[in-house]
Design an enzyme around this catalytic site. Structure first.
Site, mmCIF file in Angstrom:
data_model
loop_
_atom_site.group_PDB
_atom_site.id
_atom_site.type_symbol
_atom_site.label_atom_id
_atom_site.label_comp_id
_atom_site.label_asym_id
_atom_site.label_seq_id
_atom_site.Cartn_x
_atom_site.Cartn_y
_atom_site.Cartn_z
ATOM 1 N N GLN A 196 -1.624 36.347 78.570
ATOM 2 C CA GLN A 196 -2.076 36.714 79.286
ATOM 3 C C GLN A 196 -2.494 37.861 79.434
ATOM 4 O OE1 GLN A 196 2.371 37.681 80.084
ATOM 5 N NE2 GLN A 196 2.573 38.152 77.895
ATOM 6 N N SER A 197 -3.331 38.356 78.953
ATOM 7 C CA SER A 197 -4.429 39.390 79.057
ATOM 8 C C SER A 197 -4.990 38.915 80.155
ATOM 9 C CB SER A 197 -5.218 39.926 77.343
ATOM 10 O OG SER A 197 -5.568 40.708 77.967
ATOM 11 N N PRO A 198 -5.273 40.172 81.172
ATOM 12 C CA PRO A 198 -6.365 40.665 82.145
ATOM 13 C C PRO A 198 -7.919 40.351 81.563
ATOM 14 C CG PRO A 198 -5.153 41.973 82.654
ATOM 15 C CD PRO A 198 -4.828 41.492 81.363
ATOM 16 N N THR B 69 -8.791 39.198 78.736
ATOM 17 C CA THR B 69 -9.253 38.183 77.443
ATOM 18 C C THR B 69 -9.620 37.296 78.618
ATOM 19 O OG1 THR B 69 -7.824 38.374 75.839
ATOM 20 C CG2 THR B 69 -8.265 36.120 76.225
#
Length: 198
Positions: free
Chosen positions: A11-13, A15
């Site tokens: 859920q990391s932008p 990433t």
């Protein structure tokens, strides 16, 4: 073969912004990628000084949005700054990715991870929903039902990846390791590119 270990949060932008570029860089150099979803918020942040987004200062939260918008525009990658389904329990998609690694291998799981990242940041989909995950897996040519069924068993693998990340002194995502050298953040991909070319 050259191998990149890729510690990620589904859920990391950041990433998300780096995922396709990482894949392209690895292909250019004939390198393999080992995706390793890990418990960033629950296990890594508490021991490394990181804070969940809602506990960061207002200044940091505001600047994060500025930077995300900049990178989205520079890279030409669509990104919703305020996705409807964020934050979520990242262990749900992370264990699905871990199950895909076990059942289908790293390359298939990497493709699945990319679909999950796009789903939350560009498609307004709930990646903590099992039906969504099954559909995303199917879109990648994977057996979504089998992946969901394997999630409970994949929890141990996810925990092992998290322990490994802690041993590697990971404190954020995305995090790439090549020949023991760490690279934190999608804005360090140029350095990884150079290392692979050396």
């Amino acid at each position: 073969m050259k191998t990149i270990t890729y510690y990620l949060s589904p859920q990391s932008p950041w990433t998300y912004l780096g995922h396709d570029r990482l894949v392209a860089i690895a292909q250019k150099h004939g390198a393999a990628i080992e995706p390793r979803p890990c418990a960033l918020g629950k296990a890594i942040f508490p021991i490394s000084g990181g804070l969940p987004l809602n506990k960061r200062s207002p200044q940091r939260q505001a600047y994060r949005l500025v930077e995300l918008q900049r990178w989205s525009e520079v890279l030409g990658v669509p990104l919703n700054l305020h996705p409807r389904f964020f934050p979520i329990d990242e262990s749900i998609p992370a264990t699905a990715i871990a199950a895909a690694i076990h059942l289908e291998g790293n390359a298939a799981a990497l493709k699945f991870a990319g679909a999950i990242l796009r789903a939350v940041w560009a498609e307004e989909r709930d990646i903590s929903n099992e039906d969504t995950l099954a559909e995303l897996a199917g879109g990648c040519g994977l057996d979504g039902a089998a992946i969901l069924a394997a999630r409970p068993q994949a929890l141990g693998r996810y925990e092992a990846y998290t322990r490994d990340a802690i041993e590697q002194q990971v404190f954020g995502a995305p995090w790439y390791v090549y020949k023991g050298e760490p690279f934190w953040g999608q804005d360090r991909l140029d350095f990884l590119d150079r290392a692979l070319a050396a």
